[in-house]
Design a protein around this motif. Structure first.
Motif, PDB file in Angstrom:
ATOM      1  N   VAL A  38       0.870  -1.178   0.000  1.00  0.00           N
ATOM      2  CA  VAL A  38       0.000   0.000   0.000  1.00  0.00           C
ATOM      3  C   VAL A  38       0.901   1.220   0.000  1.00  0.00           C
ATOM      4  CG1 VAL A  38      -1.740   1.343   1.237  1.00  0.00           C
ATOM      5  CG2 VAL A  38      -1.804  -1.137   1.353  1.00  0.00           C
ATOM      6  N   GLU A  39       0.575   2.178  -0.852  1.00  0.00           N
ATOM      7  CA  GLU A  39       1.274   3.453  -0.801  1.00  0.00           C
ATOM      8  C   GLU A  39       0.257   4.578  -0.868  1.00  0.00           C
ATOM      9  OE1 GLU A  39       4.054   4.284  -3.969  1.00  0.00           O
ATOM     10  OE2 GLU A  39       2.683   3.550  -5.481  1.00  0.00           O
ATOM     11  N   ILE A  40       0.649   5.707  -0.294  1.00  0.00           N
ATOM     12  CA  ILE A  40      -0.196   6.896  -0.256  1.00  0.00           C
ATOM     13  C   ILE A  40       0.450   7.940  -1.151  1.00  0.00           C
ATOM     14  CG2 ILE A  40      -1.306   8.601   1.240  1.00  0.00           C
ATOM     15  CD1 ILE A  40      -1.920   5.582   1.864  1.00  0.00           C
ATOM     16  N   LEU A  41      -0.344   8.510  -2.047  1.00  0.00           N
ATOM     17  CA  LEU A  41       0.155   9.489  -3.005  1.00  0.00           C
ATOM     18  C   LEU A  41      -0.605  10.795  -2.830  1.00  0.00           C
ATOM     19  CD1 LEU A  41      -0.055   7.045  -6.030  1.00  0.00           C
ATOM     20  CD2 LEU A  41       2.009   7.595  -4.744  1.00  0.00           C
ATOM     21  N   GLN A  42       0.128  11.910  -2.941  1.00  0.00           N
ATOM     22  CA  GLN A  42      -0.500  13.226  -2.839  1.00  0.00           C
ATOM     23  C   GLN A  42      -0.220  13.983  -4.128  1.00  0.00           C
ATOM     24  OE1 GLN A  42       1.027  15.821   0.292  1.00  0.00           O
ATOM     25  NE2 GLN A  42      -1.076  16.414   0.766  1.00  0.00           N
ATOM     26  N   GLU A  43      -1.273  14.543  -4.705  1.00  0.00           N
ATOM     27  CA  GLU A  43      -1.134  15.232  -5.984  1.00  0.00           C
ATOM     28  C   GLU A  43      -0.345  16.524  -5.828  1.00  0.00           C
ATOM     29  OE1 GLU A  43      -3.848  16.843  -9.681  1.00  0.00           O
ATOM     30  OE2 GLU A  43      -4.638  15.289  -8.376  1.00  0.00           O
TER      31      GLU A  43
END
Length: 97
Positions: A38-43
């Protein structure tokens, strides 16, 4: 392998609340049976748009998670911070490399 991408748009003032909550609970998601990563990405340029990108061994593993108490806990504490309706995509990986 199943890849799940969820796009969430948060109220600007709630981003830190969500990220703190996620930091406290991400290990539970990562250790859920069938979860490979799982990874979290921020625009860039839109910090209130955050996506989760996860890999699951099978569709059944993803469904087991989506029907779990853990998911209900995480989702109920996440959706309260939304500014817009989330978008979710479940896809099969065609890459054999």
């Amino acid at each position: 392998m199943v890849i799940r991408i969820v796009k969430m748009t948060f109220k600007l003032e709630k981003i830190e609340d969500f990220l703190s909550f996620l930091e406290e609970n991400k290990h539970k998601i990562r250790n859920f049976p069938g979860c490979l990563m799982v990874e979290i990405l921020q625009e860039i340029g839109q910090p209130n748009v955050i996506m989760t990108h996860s890999h699951w061994e099978s569709e059944q593993d993803l469904e087991n998670y989506r029907n779990s108490e853990l998911f209900n806990f995480v989702w109920s504490n996440t959706k309260i911070h939304f500014e817009d309706k989330p978008e979710a995509y479940s896809m099969l990986s065609l890459d054999k490399l």
